[in-house]
Write a protein that holds these residues in place. Sequence first.
Motif, PDB file in Angstrom:
ATOM      1  N   THR A 164       0.792  -1.109   0.226  1.00 17.88           N
ATOM      2  CA  THR A 164       0.146   0.047   0.150  1.00 17.88           C
ATOM      3  C   THR A 164       0.902   1.156   0.157  1.00 17.88           C
ATOM      4  N   PRO A 165       0.402   2.329  -0.650  1.00 21.62           N
ATOM      5  CA  PRO A 165      -0.957   2.457  -1.420  1.00 21.62           C
ATOM      6  C   PRO A 165      -0.687   1.712  -2.978  1.00 21.62           C
ATOM      7  N   THR A 166      -2.032   1.276  -3.070  1.00 23.92           N
ATOM      8  CA  THR A 166      -2.164   0.545  -4.372  1.00 23.92           C
ATOM      9  C   THR A 166      -3.140   1.279  -4.995  1.00 23.92           C
ATOM     10  N   ILE A 167      -3.203   1.712  -6.223  1.00 24.55           N
ATOM     11  CA  ILE A 167      -4.041   2.483  -7.114  1.00 24.55           C
ATOM     12  C   ILE A 167      -4.515   1.324  -8.159  1.00 24.55           C
ATOM     13  N   LEU A 168      -5.824   1.290  -8.263  1.00 23.94           N
ATOM     14  CA  LEU A 168      -6.784   0.569  -9.241  1.00 23.94           C
ATOM     15  C   LEU A 168      -7.575   1.643 -10.100  1.00 23.94           C
ATOM     16  N   ALA A 184       6.899   3.703  -8.711  1.00 23.38           N
ATOM     17  CA  ALA A 184       7.057   4.098  -9.943  1.00 23.38           C
ATOM     18  C   ALA A 184       6.552   5.525 -10.363  1.00 23.38           C
ATOM     19  N   LEU A 185       6.065   6.208  -9.280  1.00 24.82           N
ATOM     20  CA  LEU A 185       5.503   7.672  -9.628  1.00 24.82           C
ATOM     21  C   LEU A 185       6.419   8.770  -9.052  1.00 24.82           C
ATOM     22  N   GLY A 186       7.282   8.359  -8.119  1.00 25.78           N
ATOM     23  CA  GLY A 186       8.287   9.168  -7.448  1.00 25.78           C
ATOM     24  C   GLY A 186       8.379   8.941  -5.800  1.00 25.78           C
ATOM     25  N   GLY A 187       7.635   7.846  -5.403  1.00 31.22           N
ATOM     26  CA  GLY A 187       7.976   7.720  -4.127  1.00 31.22           C
ATOM     27  C   GLY A 187       7.054   8.882  -3.134  1.00 31.22           C
ATOM     28  N   THR A 188       7.695   9.161  -2.014  1.00 30.30           N
ATOM     29  CA  THR A 188       7.409  10.090  -1.272  1.00 30.30           C
ATOM     30  C   THR A 188       7.547  11.587  -1.846  1.00 30.30           C
ATOM     31  N   GLY A 189       8.011  11.703  -3.042  1.00 29.59           N
ATOM     32  CA  GLY A 189       8.282  12.924  -3.819  1.00 29.59           C
ATOM     33  C   GLY A 189       7.104  12.983  -4.881  1.00 29.59           C
ATOM     34  N   THR A 190       6.088  12.164  -4.822  1.00 34.96           N
ATOM     35  CA  THR A 190       5.181  11.974  -5.793  1.00 34.96           C
ATOM     36  C   THR A 190       4.106  13.320  -5.741  1.00 34.96           C
ATOM     37  N   LYS A 191       3.960  13.849  -6.862  1.00 35.32           N
ATOM     38  CA  LYS A 191       3.188  15.075  -6.954  1.00 35.32           C
ATOM     39  C   LYS A 191       1.797  14.910  -7.553  1.00 35.32           C
ATOM     40  N   GLU A 193       0.796  16.386 -10.208  1.00 41.26           N
ATOM     41  CA  GLU A 193       1.231  16.164 -11.532  1.00 41.26           C
ATOM     42  C   GLU A 193       1.445  14.822 -12.186  1.00 41.26           C
ATOM     43  N   ASP A 194       2.234  13.737 -11.283  1.00 42.81           N
ATOM     44  CA  ASP A 194       2.444  12.545 -11.723  1.00 42.81           C
ATOM     45  C   ASP A 194       1.294  11.910 -11.767  1.00 42.81           C
ATOM     46  N   LEU A 195       0.316  11.742 -11.121  1.00 42.73           N
ATOM     47  CA  LEU A 195      -0.915  11.407 -11.115  1.00 42.73           C
ATOM     48  C   LEU A 195      -1.671  11.865 -12.273  1.00 42.73           C
ATOM     49  N   GLU A 196      -1.615  13.135 -12.516  1.00 44.28           N
ATOM     50  CA  GLU A 196      -2.244  13.548 -13.924  1.00 44.28           C
ATOM     51  C   GLU A 196      -1.794  13.211 -14.987  1.00 44.28           C
ATOM     52  N   ASN A 197      -0.439  12.859 -15.179  1.00 40.55           N
ATOM     53  CA  ASN A 197       0.335  12.268 -16.230  1.00 40.55           C
ATOM     54  C   ASN A 197      -0.203  10.727 -16.421  1.00 40.55           C
ATOM     55  N   MET A 198      -0.066  10.089 -15.396  1.00 38.82           N
ATOM     56  CA  MET A 198      -0.727   8.623 -15.217  1.00 38.82           C
ATOM     57  C   MET A 198      -2.321   8.707 -16.028  1.00 38.82           C
ATOM     58  N   LEU A 199      -3.163   9.502 -15.471  1.00 40.70           N
ATOM     59  CA  LEU A 199      -4.533   9.544 -16.038  1.00 40.70           C
ATOM     60  C   LEU A 199      -4.580  10.113 -17.464  1.00 40.70           C
ATOM     61  N   VAL A 200      -3.974  11.037 -18.035  1.00 36.93           N
ATOM     62  CA  VAL A 200      -3.424  11.101 -19.296  1.00 36.93           C
ATOM     63  C   VAL A 200      -3.100   9.941 -20.323  1.00 36.93           C
ATOM     64  N   GLY A 201      -2.028   9.307 -19.518  1.00 39.01           N
ATOM     65  CA  GLY A 201      -1.621   8.025 -20.193  1.00 39.01           C
ATOM     66  C   GLY A 201      -2.630   6.890 -20.463  1.00 39.01           C
ATOM     67  N   ILE A 202      -3.563   6.728 -19.515  1.00 38.71           N
ATOM     68  CA  ILE A 202      -4.661   5.722 -19.798  1.00 38.71           C
ATOM     69  C   ILE A 202      -5.867   6.366 -20.268  1.00 38.71           C
ATOM     70  N   GLY A 203      -6.025   7.652 -20.739  1.00 43.48           N
ATOM     71  CA  GLY A 203      -6.988   8.181 -21.604  1.00 43.48           C
ATOM     72  C   GLY A 203      -8.057   8.960 -20.594  1.00 43.48           C
ATOM     73  N   ALA A 204      -8.016   8.792 -19.301  1.00 46.75           N
ATOM     74  CA  ALA A 204      -9.018   9.278 -18.226  1.00 46.75           C
ATOM     75  C   ALA A 204      -9.144  10.956 -18.316  1.00 46.75           C
ATOM     76  N   LEU A 205      -7.715  11.361 -18.843  1.00 46.60           N
ATOM     77  CA  LEU A 205      -7.847  12.906 -19.123  1.00 46.60           C
ATOM     78  C   LEU A 205      -7.145  13.108 -20.374  1.00 46.60           C
ATOM     79  N   LYS A 206      -7.523  14.074 -21.054  1.00 39.91           N
ATOM     80  CA  LYS A 206      -6.912  14.356 -22.416  1.00 39.91           C
ATOM     81  C   LYS A 206      -5.706  15.416 -22.402  1.00 39.91           C
ATOM     82  N   GLU A 207      -4.925  15.364 -23.027  1.00 37.46           N
ATOM     83  CA  GLU A 207      -3.505  15.995 -23.018  1.00 37.46           C
ATOM     84  C   GLU A 207      -4.054  17.520 -23.305  1.00 37.46           C
TER      85      GLU A 207
END
Length: 244
Positions: A164-168, A184-191, A193-207
């Motif tokens: 944990t944490p695990t994202i599904l 994989a997202l930056g550990g304790t330095g995750t921002k 923006e890192d999650l936004e990039n992930m969401l863009v990568g899977i199509g949940a958000l458009k660039e």
Amino acid sequence: MQVEVNPNEDTEWNDILRKHGIIPEKPQDPEPLIQEALIEAERKAYENRLEDKDLDELDELEDEEDEAFLNQYRQKRLAELSTITQASVHNQVYPLQKPDYAREVTDASANCFVCVNLTSSASNNVESRLLSEIWRRLAVKYGDIKFCEIRGNMCIEGYPDRNTPTILVYHKGEIVKQVVTLMALGGTGTKVEDLENMLVGIGALKESDVRLKKKGDDSEDERPSKLKPSIRKTTVEDDDDDWD
């Protein structure tokens, strides 16, 4: 006596040999095609030069661009904002209970992307606390995506806290992305923006989504400066039974 022929030479003899299929046709010179592709790419880049501009940035270009051209993009941005507003029906983090998982997550993903955060049961799991805060920010910002949370060991019997944490992320009833810990997202330095990039990568958000933080915009620190608990907590007792 056999005469060697260079099939790439432009000679009358080679033309005769090519005509009778004795040697292959001379390969097409790629340079014109490359030049044509570069010109086309440059043309498209110029035509789409306003594609990533928001309304404020478009207003700043009034003295540089044709008014009719700017208005075309203004109308496009307003239409995008209207669509986003109508789809933003969540805007909060939903605490999950195991019996409701199928309805609240799998079934709900038929209409939107659903992101689940399997949190830690330990208060000293910094990554889990960090993601819960980022989850809250994302939920408020992207109301067309449903953000949910549930403790990992309440969701899956014996789920190890080290995972944990695990994202599904669910879409159309299927898991389309899973991330175990924030490593994989930056550990304790995750921002954020890192999650936004992930969401863009899977199509949940458009660039081109107008809500995405512009590159180089340092007006806001997108890394939570103070870890806070999730905006809502579940009070359900541990349930060790697997869901169907």
